[in-house]
Design a protein around this motif. Sequence first.
Motif, mmCIF file in Angstrom:
data_model
loop_
_atom_site.group_PDB
_atom_site.id
_atom_site.type_symbol
_atom_site.label_atom_id
_atom_site.label_comp_id
_atom_site.label_asym_id
_atom_site.label_seq_id
_atom_site.Cartn_x
_atom_site.Cartn_y
_atom_site.Cartn_z
ATOM 1 N N UNK A 1 -53.672 16.466 23.537
ATOM 2 C CA UNK A 1 -53.960 15.605 22.384
ATOM 3 C C UNK A 1 -55.407 15.100 22.435
ATOM 4 N N UNK A 2 -56.164 15.384 21.380
ATOM 5 C CA UNK A 2 -57.588 15.053 21.361
ATOM 6 C C UNK A 2 -57.826 13.543 21.424
ATOM 7 N N UNK A 3 -56.967 12.761 20.756
ATOM 8 C CA UNK A 3 -57.184 11.308 20.785
ATOM 9 C C UNK A 3 -56.759 10.717 22.130
ATOM 10 N N UNK A 4 -55.777 11.309 22.801
ATOM 11 C CA UNK A 4 -55.459 10.884 24.171
ATOM 12 C C UNK A 4 -56.659 11.141 25.077
ATOM 13 N N UNK A 5 -57.310 12.278 24.877
ATOM 14 C CA UNK A 5 -58.490 12.604 25.694
ATOM 15 C C UNK A 5 -59.623 11.627 25.413
ATOM 16 N N UNK A 6 -59.811 11.254 24.165
ATOM 17 C CA UNK A 6 -60.831 10.249 23.831
ATOM 18 C C UNK A 6 -60.458 8.915 24.470
ATOM 19 N N UNK B 1 -66.185 12.333 24.647
ATOM 20 C CA UNK B 1 -66.985 11.171 24.247
ATOM 21 C C UNK B 1 -66.713 10.728 22.813
ATOM 22 N N UNK B 2 -66.972 9.479 22.556
ATOM 23 C CA UNK B 2 -66.863 8.949 21.197
ATOM 24 C C UNK B 2 -67.878 7.824 21.051
ATOM 25 N N UNK B 3 -68.165 7.476 19.807
ATOM 26 C CA UNK B 3 -69.010 6.310 19.542
ATOM 27 C C UNK B 3 -68.096 5.099 19.414
ATOM 28 N N UNK B 4 -67.935 4.409 20.540
ATOM 29 C CA UNK B 4 -66.967 3.324 20.638
ATOM 30 C C UNK B 4 -67.415 2.103 19.837
ATOM 31 N N UNK B 5 -66.464 1.507 19.137
ATOM 32 C CA UNK B 5 -66.738 0.282 18.371
ATOM 33 C C UNK B 5 -66.035 -0.907 19.020
ATOM 34 N N UNK B 6 -64.837 -0.677 19.548
ATOM 35 C CA UNK B 6 -64.035 -1.771 20.116
ATOM 36 C C UNK B 6 -63.039 -1.163 21.101
ATOM 37 N N UNK B 7 -62.768 -1.899 22.161
ATOM 38 C CA UNK B 7 -61.741 -1.438 23.102
ATOM 39 C C UNK B 7 -61.087 -2.636 23.777
ATOM 40 N N UNK C 1 -49.778 7.408 23.546
ATOM 41 C CA UNK C 1 -49.567 8.497 22.586
ATOM 42 C C UNK C 1 -48.328 8.227 21.745
ATOM 43 N N UNK C 2 -48.564 8.024 20.452
ATOM 44 C CA UNK C 2 -47.490 7.941 19.452
ATOM 45 C C UNK C 2 -47.906 8.931 18.376
ATOM 46 N N UNK C 3 -47.032 9.850 18.021
ATOM 47 C CA UNK C 3 -47.478 10.931 17.146
ATOM 48 C C UNK C 3 -47.788 10.470 15.731
ATOM 49 N N UNK C 4 -46.892 9.705 15.137
ATOM 50 C CA UNK C 4 -47.105 9.298 13.739
ATOM 51 C C UNK C 4 -46.257 8.068 13.448
ATOM 52 N N UNK C 5 -46.397 7.553 12.241
ATOM 53 C CA UNK C 5 -45.557 6.419 11.821
ATOM 54 C C UNK C 5 -44.079 6.758 11.981
ATOM 55 N N UNK C 6 -43.739 8.022 11.804
ATOM 56 C CA UNK C 6 -42.329 8.440 11.910
ATOM 57 C C UNK C 6 -41.783 8.342 13.332
ATOM 58 N N UNK D 1 -54.579 14.862 12.842
ATOM 59 C CA UNK D 1 -54.490 14.644 14.292
ATOM 60 C C UNK D 1 -53.155 13.964 14.607
ATOM 61 N N UNK D 2 -52.321 14.627 15.418
ATOM 62 C CA UNK D 2 -50.978 14.095 15.676
ATOM 63 C C UNK D 2 -50.950 13.005 16.746
#
Length: 114
Positions: free
Chosen positions: A4-9, A15-21, A46-51, A96-97
């Motif tokens: 999962x790309x967002x888990x990796x971020x 890398x990402x341009x972080x705004x808040x953590x 990791x939560x895939x979606x609202x569902x 992105x899931x």
Amino acid sequence: MEECIFCKIAKGEIPCKKVYEDDKVLSFEDINPKAPVHVLVIPKKHIESLNDLSEEDSYIMGHMMLVIKEIAKKVNIHDSGYRVAINCGKDGGQEVPHLHLHILGGKSLNWPPG
Ligand code: 5GP
Ligand code: ZN
């Protein structure tokens, strides 16, 4: 979710341009902005979606709502206004899931989005 790309971020592997953590969420600039200001907010979990939300995710979702205004201040759209969106599934346009909020602003946004 190793791929999962967002888990990796969230883990700092991409890398990402972080705004808040904080310990539960991460916010960073969208790589392909759809407005002059476009940031994403993700749960580190990791939560895939609202569902896929369960009762135990209530706190983290409430927390994500509460940090929006702080992120809006950081990117200078708190007073001018902004839109928050969560896409879910195919028709919702989710690519992105890994559940994420979009915060969009920096201009007068079209409504309805179409
Ligand atoms: P969705 O369509 O799933 O609601 O939104 C996914 C968003 O993530 C898109 O706006 C896309 O530009 C953004 N995105 C996809 N991959 C990356 C990435 O690797 N880094 C960043 N910063 N944003 C990404
Ligand atoms: Zn993930």
